[in-house]
Motif scaffolding. Structure first.
Motif, mmCIF file in Angstrom:
data_model
loop_
_atom_site.group_PDB
_atom_site.id
_atom_site.type_symbol
_atom_site.label_atom_id
_atom_site.label_comp_id
_atom_site.label_asym_id
_atom_site.label_seq_id
_atom_site.Cartn_x
_atom_site.Cartn_y
_atom_site.Cartn_z
ATOM 1 N N ASN A 94 -4.479 -8.680 -3.175
ATOM 2 C CA ASN A 94 -5.653 -8.046 -3.363
ATOM 3 C C ASN A 94 -6.026 -6.943 -2.376
ATOM 4 O O ASN A 94 -7.026 -6.347 -2.421
ATOM 5 N N THR A 95 -5.209 -7.129 -1.277
ATOM 6 C CA THR A 95 -5.433 -5.931 -0.216
ATOM 7 C C THR A 95 -4.035 -5.600 0.300
ATOM 8 O O THR A 95 -3.146 -6.151 0.229
ATOM 9 N N CYS A 96 -4.289 -4.309 0.715
ATOM 10 C CA CYS A 96 -2.890 -3.619 1.056
ATOM 11 C C CYS A 96 -3.315 -2.584 2.202
ATOM 12 O O CYS A 96 -4.553 -2.415 2.437
ATOM 13 N N THR A 97 -2.086 -1.804 2.529
ATOM 14 C CA THR A 97 -2.488 -0.821 3.622
ATOM 15 C C THR A 97 -2.311 0.523 2.820
ATOM 16 O O THR A 97 -1.133 0.577 2.321
ATOM 17 N N LEU A 98 -3.108 1.358 2.806
ATOM 18 C CA LEU A 98 -2.914 2.506 2.038
ATOM 19 C C LEU A 98 -2.794 3.830 2.790
ATOM 20 O O LEU A 98 -3.760 3.975 3.887
ATOM 21 N N TYR A 99 -1.939 4.442 2.883
ATOM 22 C CA TYR A 99 -1.717 5.570 3.452
ATOM 23 C C TYR A 99 -2.004 7.014 2.464
ATOM 24 O O TYR A 99 -1.297 6.847 1.492
ATOM 25 N N LYS A 100 -2.916 7.675 2.546
ATOM 26 C CA LYS A 100 -3.521 8.601 1.944
ATOM 27 C C LYS A 100 -3.488 10.279 2.427
ATOM 28 O O LYS A 100 -3.966 10.026 3.733
ATOM 29 N N ILE A 101 -3.028 10.883 1.513
ATOM 30 C CA ILE A 101 -2.878 12.269 2.082
ATOM 31 C C ILE A 101 -3.612 13.172 0.824
ATOM 32 O O ILE A 101 -2.966 13.074 -0.257
ATOM 33 N N GLY A 102 -4.860 13.753 0.916
ATOM 34 C CA GLY A 102 -5.425 14.508 -0.168
ATOM 35 C C GLY A 102 -5.808 13.453 -1.372
ATOM 36 O O GLY A 102 -6.326 12.353 -0.992
ATOM 37 N N TYR A 103 -5.217 13.689 -2.543
ATOM 38 C CA TYR A 103 -5.525 12.843 -3.530
ATOM 39 C C TYR A 103 -4.295 11.770 -3.824
ATOM 40 O O TYR A 103 -4.581 10.848 -4.459
ATOM 41 N N LYS A 104 -3.361 11.940 -3.117
ATOM 42 C CA LYS A 104 -2.201 10.923 -3.517
ATOM 43 C C LYS A 104 -2.279 9.884 -2.413
ATOM 44 O O LYS A 104 -2.717 10.262 -0.967
ATOM 45 N N PRO B 149 -3.764 7.697 -8.108
ATOM 46 C CA PRO B 149 -4.093 6.357 -8.434
ATOM 47 C C PRO B 149 -4.268 6.274 -10.057
ATOM 48 O O PRO B 149 -4.718 7.144 -10.672
ATOM 49 N N THR B 150 -3.739 5.186 -10.551
ATOM 50 C CA THR B 150 -4.113 5.104 -12.096
ATOM 51 C C THR B 150 -4.772 3.773 -12.024
ATOM 52 O O THR B 150 -4.116 2.801 -11.867
ATOM 53 N N GLY B 151 -5.873 4.024 -12.483
ATOM 54 C CA GLY B 151 -6.994 2.650 -12.528
ATOM 55 C C GLY B 151 -7.140 1.894 -11.142
ATOM 56 O O GLY B 151 -7.050 0.731 -10.917
ATOM 57 N N ASN B 152 -7.261 3.134 -10.394
ATOM 58 C CA ASN B 152 -7.426 2.490 -8.933
ATOM 59 C C ASN B 152 -6.286 1.871 -8.241
ATOM 60 O O ASN B 152 -6.515 1.153 -7.160
ATOM 61 N N LEU B 153 -5.130 1.890 -8.691
ATOM 62 C CA LEU B 153 -3.801 1.223 -8.181
ATOM 63 C C LEU B 153 -2.870 2.546 -7.820
ATOM 64 O O LEU B 153 -2.688 3.238 -8.586
ATOM 65 N N TYR B 154 -2.495 2.462 -6.454
ATOM 66 C CA TYR B 154 -1.388 3.395 -6.083
ATOM 67 C C TYR B 154 -0.196 2.740 -6.053
ATOM 68 O O TYR B 154 0.077 1.674 -6.329
ATOM 69 N N PRO B 155 0.879 3.700 -6.250
ATOM 70 C CA PRO B 155 2.121 3.139 -5.930
ATOM 71 C C PRO B 155 2.429 2.312 -4.978
ATOM 72 O O PRO B 155 1.906 2.505 -3.697
ATOM 73 N N THR B 156 3.151 0.928 -4.941
ATOM 74 C CA THR B 156 3.090 -0.115 -4.050
ATOM 75 C C THR B 156 4.796 -0.217 -3.727
ATOM 76 O O THR B 156 5.483 -0.393 -4.495
ATOM 77 N N VAL B 157 4.892 -0.291 -2.147
ATOM 78 C CA VAL B 157 6.171 -0.515 -1.718
ATOM 79 C C VAL B 157 5.962 -1.791 -0.650
ATOM 80 O O VAL B 157 4.878 -1.723 -0.133
ATOM 81 N N ASN B 158 6.960 -2.599 -0.378
ATOM 82 C CA ASN B 158 6.914 -3.366 0.688
ATOM 83 C C ASN B 158 7.193 -2.792 1.995
ATOM 84 O O ASN B 158 8.105 -1.902 1.979
ATOM 85 N N VAL B 159 6.695 -3.510 2.984
ATOM 86 C CA VAL B 159 7.072 -2.992 4.473
ATOM 87 C C VAL B 159 8.602 -2.943 4.748
ATOM 88 O O VAL B 159 8.961 -2.028 5.435
ATOM 89 N N ARG B 160 9.439 -3.717 4.150
ATOM 90 C CA ARG B 160 10.872 -3.771 4.331
ATOM 91 C C ARG B 160 11.307 -2.585 3.877
ATOM 92 O O ARG B 160 12.362 -1.805 4.419
ATOM 93 N N GLN B 161 10.897 -2.217 2.698
ATOM 94 C CA GLN B 161 11.493 -1.058 1.784
ATOM 95 C C GLN B 161 11.152 0.248 2.704
ATOM 96 O O GLN B 161 11.919 1.181 2.661
ATOM 97 N N VAL B 162 9.849 0.498 3.367
ATOM 98 C CA VAL B 162 9.634 1.621 4.144
ATOM 99 C C VAL B 162 10.409 1.470 4.966
ATOM 100 O O VAL B 162 11.277 2.669 5.693
#
Length: 119
Positions: free
Chosen positions: A27-37, A83-96
Motif C-alpha cells: 500500500n505504501t512505497c518509496t517513490l523516486y521520481k524524475i519528471g513524469y517517470k 505510471p499505469t493506473g497510478n502504479l509505477y514499476p516496482t523493485v525491492n530494496v535488495r534488487q536496487v
C-alpha cells in the motif's frame, strides 16, 4: 570490515517520497521520481505478534544512500516508467542494492525472495 550496510548514526531524507497506492502487494512505497517517470522501491517487514510479513516503504536512512550511489541514474533510466493506473514499476530494496553494487542489508530468515524482475 563489515559485510552488510548498517544504519548510520546521522542521516538525511531529501530524496524519494512515500507514495500511497493500491498495488496488490503493498500500500505504501518509496517513490523516486524524475519528471513524469518514476520507480517504486519496497522493503519487507515482519510482524512478530501475528508472524506475517508485509511490504512497505524503505527505511528513511536508505533513501539518500540509494539515490546518491554511483550508478543510480543508470538504474533509474532502465527501470523507471510513467505510471499505469497510478502504479509505477516496482523493485525491492535488495534488487536496487545488488544492481548498484552496494553492500546489502542483512537478510532475515523470514524474507521472501523475488526474481530479478520488476513487480
Amino acid at each position: 570490515m563489515r559485510y552488510f550496510t548498517e544504519k548510520p548514526k546521522y542521516y538525511t531524507t531529501m530524496f524519494g517520497e512515500t507514495y500511497h497506492c493500491n498495488h496488490p502487494i503493498y500500500n505504501t512505497c518509496t517513490l523516486y521520481k524524475i519528471g513524469y517517470k518514476g520507480v517504486s522501491v519496497i522493503q519487507q517487514r515482519y510482524d512478530a505478534q501475528t508472524k506475517h510479513t508485509y511490504w512497505t516503504e524503505i527505511d528513511p536512512w536508505l533513501c539518500d544512500i540509494l539515490y546518491l550511489a554511483p550508478g543510480f541514474k543508470d538504474f533509474f533510466n532502465e527501470y523507471a516508467a510513467e505510471p499505469t493506473g497510478n502504479l509505477y514499476p516496482t523493485v525491492n530494496v535488495r534488487q536496487v542494492m545488488w544492481r548498484l553494487r552496494m553492500k546489502p542489508l542483512k537478510r532475515e530468515r523470514w524474507e521472501t525472495v523475488f526474481d530479478r524482475k520488476t513487480l
